[in-house]
Motif scaffolding. Structure first.
Motif, mmCIF file in Angstrom:
data_model
loop_
_atom_site.group_PDB
_atom_site.id
_atom_site.type_symbol
_atom_site.label_atom_id
_atom_site.label_comp_id
_atom_site.label_asym_id
_atom_site.label_seq_id
_atom_site.Cartn_x
_atom_site.Cartn_y
_atom_site.Cartn_z
ATOM 1 N N LYS A 167 0.832 -1.203 0.000
ATOM 2 C CA LYS A 167 0.000 0.000 0.000
ATOM 3 C C LYS A 167 0.864 1.249 0.000
ATOM 4 C CE LYS A 167 -3.788 -2.279 2.489
ATOM 5 N NZ LYS A 167 -4.580 -2.340 3.747
ATOM 6 N N SER A 173 -1.832 -8.932 5.213
ATOM 7 C CA SER A 173 -2.294 -7.571 4.958
ATOM 8 C C SER A 173 -1.601 -6.622 5.913
ATOM 9 C CB SER A 173 -3.814 -7.467 5.106
ATOM 10 O OG SER A 173 -4.280 -6.199 4.671
ATOM 11 N N GLU A 194 -1.370 -2.210 7.126
ATOM 12 C CA GLU A 194 -2.028 -0.905 7.072
ATOM 13 C C GLU A 194 -1.241 0.118 7.874
ATOM 14 O OE1 GLU A 194 -3.814 0.753 5.268
ATOM 15 O OE2 GLU A 194 -5.910 0.851 5.914
ATOM 16 N N GLY A 202 -7.045 -9.411 6.386
ATOM 17 C CA GLY A 202 -7.337 -8.046 5.985
ATOM 18 C C GLY A 202 -7.244 -7.077 7.135
ATOM 19 N N THR A 239 -7.815 -2.654 7.619
ATOM 20 C CA THR A 239 -8.121 -1.376 6.975
ATOM 21 C C THR A 239 -8.467 -0.327 8.024
ATOM 22 O OG1 THR A 239 -8.950 -2.380 4.933
ATOM 23 C CG2 THR A 239 -9.717 -0.176 5.425
ATOM 24 N N TRP A 240 -7.785 0.803 7.959
ATOM 25 C CA TRP A 240 -8.043 1.919 8.866
ATOM 26 C C TRP A 240 -9.072 2.847 8.229
ATOM 27 C CZ3 TRP A 240 -8.107 3.883 13.465
ATOM 28 C CH2 TRP A 240 -8.124 5.273 13.652
ATOM 29 N N ASP A 253 -10.003 -10.525 1.400
ATOM 30 C CA ASP A 253 -9.599 -9.127 1.278
ATOM 31 C C ASP A 253 -10.642 -8.219 1.902
ATOM 32 O OD1 ASP A 253 -7.701 -7.206 0.516
ATOM 33 O OD2 ASP A 253 -8.875 -6.657 -1.245
ATOM 34 N N TYR A 267 -11.659 -3.991 2.010
ATOM 35 C CA TYR A 267 -11.423 -2.675 1.411
ATOM 36 C C TYR A 267 -12.583 -1.736 1.732
ATOM 37 C CZ TYR A 267 -10.845 1.073 -1.939
ATOM 38 O OH TYR A 267 -10.716 2.318 -2.503
ATOM 39 N N LEU A 282 -17.780 -1.350 3.517
ATOM 40 C CA LEU A 282 -16.608 -2.190 3.341
ATOM 41 C C LEU A 282 -16.913 -3.240 2.285
ATOM 42 C CD1 LEU A 282 -15.637 -2.859 7.070
ATOM 43 C CD2 LEU A 282 -14.340 -1.458 5.458
ATOM 44 N N SER A 294 -8.153 -9.487 -4.192
ATOM 45 C CA SER A 294 -8.132 -8.067 -3.843
ATOM 46 C C SER A 294 -9.189 -7.343 -4.659
ATOM 47 C CB SER A 294 -6.755 -7.449 -4.100
ATOM 48 O OG SER A 294 -6.420 -7.496 -5.476
ATOM 49 N N TYR A 311 -10.944 -3.255 -5.392
ATOM 50 C CA TYR A 311 -11.001 -1.793 -5.250
ATOM 51 C C TYR A 311 -12.246 -1.318 -5.978
ATOM 52 C CZ TYR A 311 -10.283 3.028 -6.822
ATOM 53 O OH TYR A 311 -10.456 4.355 -7.122
ATOM 54 N N ARG A 370 -3.451 -2.891 -5.612
ATOM 55 C CA ARG A 370 -3.945 -1.755 -4.838
ATOM 56 C C ARG A 370 -3.909 -0.508 -5.721
ATOM 57 N NH1 ARG A 370 -6.608 -4.439 -1.120
ATOM 58 N NH2 ARG A 370 -5.298 -5.661 0.307
#
Length: 300
Positions: A82, A120, A122, A164, A166-167, A212, A214, A221, A253, A255, A297
């Motif tokens: 990332k 993963s 972050e 996974g 994710t923030w 994954d 995202y 999400l 993955s 997006y 990504r």
């Protein structure tokens, strides 16, 4: 009279050309990160196709300046990557057991850690790093690091088959994905030398095999599992099919730009890996035959 019209036409033409060039420049600036084996590459999405790639950045994880030689064996199978810190640095983790943070301009190693079967990674506020570890000895957990203190775990929590992390800045929560569970954590004592996480809520996935995670918006999400792709409504805490590729198996993955309705994803086509990155709206396939790609990504 003719002179006046010609002058107006010229102004219109100049404005049209300016807008066209500006749009092309904007279009040409979108970058994607693909990784596999011991390679991470940043591609120009708009100028890459099934027959040609425009590579803006290329890194072999065995040749990272400043990384200890002892870390090379832990970075052989890249599986997440990332762009962070306003695209100044790149976070990379590997299922071989390592995580690194590198400077994009110099490719120099800024941080490293042994992270068994990391799947993963972050970047968090305060220069902290979260890593999700899948099944392995000393794996199956979530770990927190400080980017200024290599290979020093500050906090850990069990997370079976961690895949996974994710923030979500808007909610001030860290979301994690395991084999059959989605979790939300808040930050605790974050400004201290010993930060931690507090589990706020957890949800059982509608299907096992979480792959994954995202955040497609502040309210949604996306989650890929073994056989399907799901969306999770953060306001109602409900799962539902992500219709564009709801029944696509082995998505590694994903997006999605909700405003542009633009989807980019990878899926396991040769065992767990692929040689293609798929896009919808615009519809195209980018070929990367030289590496076994796991995830893609998008740099925003």
């Amino acid at each position: 009279m003719m002179t006046k019209f010609k002058y107006v036409d010229l102004i219109i033409l100049v404005c049209f050309l300016f807008i066209t060039v500006s749009c092309n420049e904007s279009k040409g600036s979108q970058e994607i990160i693909a990784g596999g084996d011991d390679v991470v590459m940043i591609l120009d999405f708009n100028y890459s196709t099934d027959s040609i790639k425009k590579v803006n950045w290329y890194l072999k994880t065995s040749e990272i300046p400043g990384m200890p030689d002892s870390m090379i064996r832990y970075m052989k199978t890249v599986d997440d990557h990332k762009s962070v810190d306003n695209n100044a640095r790149i976070l990379i983790c590997s299922s071989s057991g390592g995580t690194v943070l590198v400077d994009r301009a110099t490719k120099r190693c800024l941080f490293y850690a042994i992270t068994p079967n990391a799947h993963s990674v972050e970047y968090l506020p305060g220069n902290r790093i979260a890593v999700a570890l899948s099944t392995a000895d000393k794996g199956n957990r979530l770990e927190i690091y400080d980017a200024d203190r290599s290979d020093t775990v500050l906090f850990k929590d069990s997370l079976y088959s961690g895949h996974g992390v994710t923030w979500m800045e808007e909610r001030n929560l860290l979301y994690t994905l395991g084999y059959d569970e989605l979790r939300a954590y808040s930050l605790v004592n974050w400004d201290s030398p010993n930060p931690g996480l507090q589990l706020e809520e957890s949800w059982t996935l509608p299907e096992t095999g979480g792959h994954d995670l995202y955040a497609s918006s502040e309210n949604q999400l996306l989650i890929s599992t073994s056989k399907k792709v799901w969306k999770f409504d953060l306001n109602n805490n409900t799962f539902g099919p992500f219709h564009p590729i709801a029944n696509e198996p082995d998505v590694k993955s994903v997006y999605y730009d909700e405003k542009a309705d633009h989807l980019i994803y990878t899926k396991g086509e040769i065992s767990w890996w692929t040689h293609h990155v798929y896009s919808v709206n615009p519809t195209k396939k980018i070929a990367i035959p030289e590496i076994d790609v796991y995830k893609v990504r998008v740099i925003k």
